[in-house]
Design a protein around this motif. Sequence first.
Motif: not given
Length: 185
Positions: A5-7, A35-38, A57-68, A130-135
């Motif tokens: 989507r971002l690309e 949700e993935d762009l700020d 901001d970075v935790a919210a992206l990692a906890n959802h679907r990732g973003g920039v 920030v990628p979606r995090s498996p952690q």
Amino acid sequence: MRSRRLEDLFGARLDDLSYRDIEGLVGNVEAAETEDLDYKRDHYESSDKGKEELAKDVAALANHRGGVLILGMAEAKGVPSLACGVDLDDHHLRRMRQVIANNTAPPVPYQPMLVPNPDAAGTGFLLLAVPRSPQAPHAVTAAPTKRFEGRSALPPAGREPDGVAHRNSGGHRVPGPVHSSSRAR
């Protein structure tokens, strides 16, 4: 981090973006915050509030679907409105790395990308991919909060810790459910 989507929005892979590509988003309603762009006009403040905001901001992206996160772009009602640029020096990169490592648990993985302004040496856009995090979930441990951040209105499946905060589809933080361990679910 890859995001089709971002690309598609940027017209290039994140690691191939030029200053002009990002500058060209000004006024484009399709490039509004999601949700993935700020967008952030400036670097995060070095105060406790600024540290907490970066961690959230970075935790919210990692906890959802990732973003920039794009630093150096002002926005009006979520739409990019002015390419301001930020300093692209090591000091800011080191400070952000330290803030994210010390104020998220587990630490949020991210990739900083420098996009220099060809007309103003030492400045440009700083992208935090920030990628979606498996952690996930990642807690924000910066004072005064100690909670998990996310970008959806619902907590991650099977994970509903006390004080979870999420972002709705408009990108705004909304309080998540608060559960007492003594109550039946």
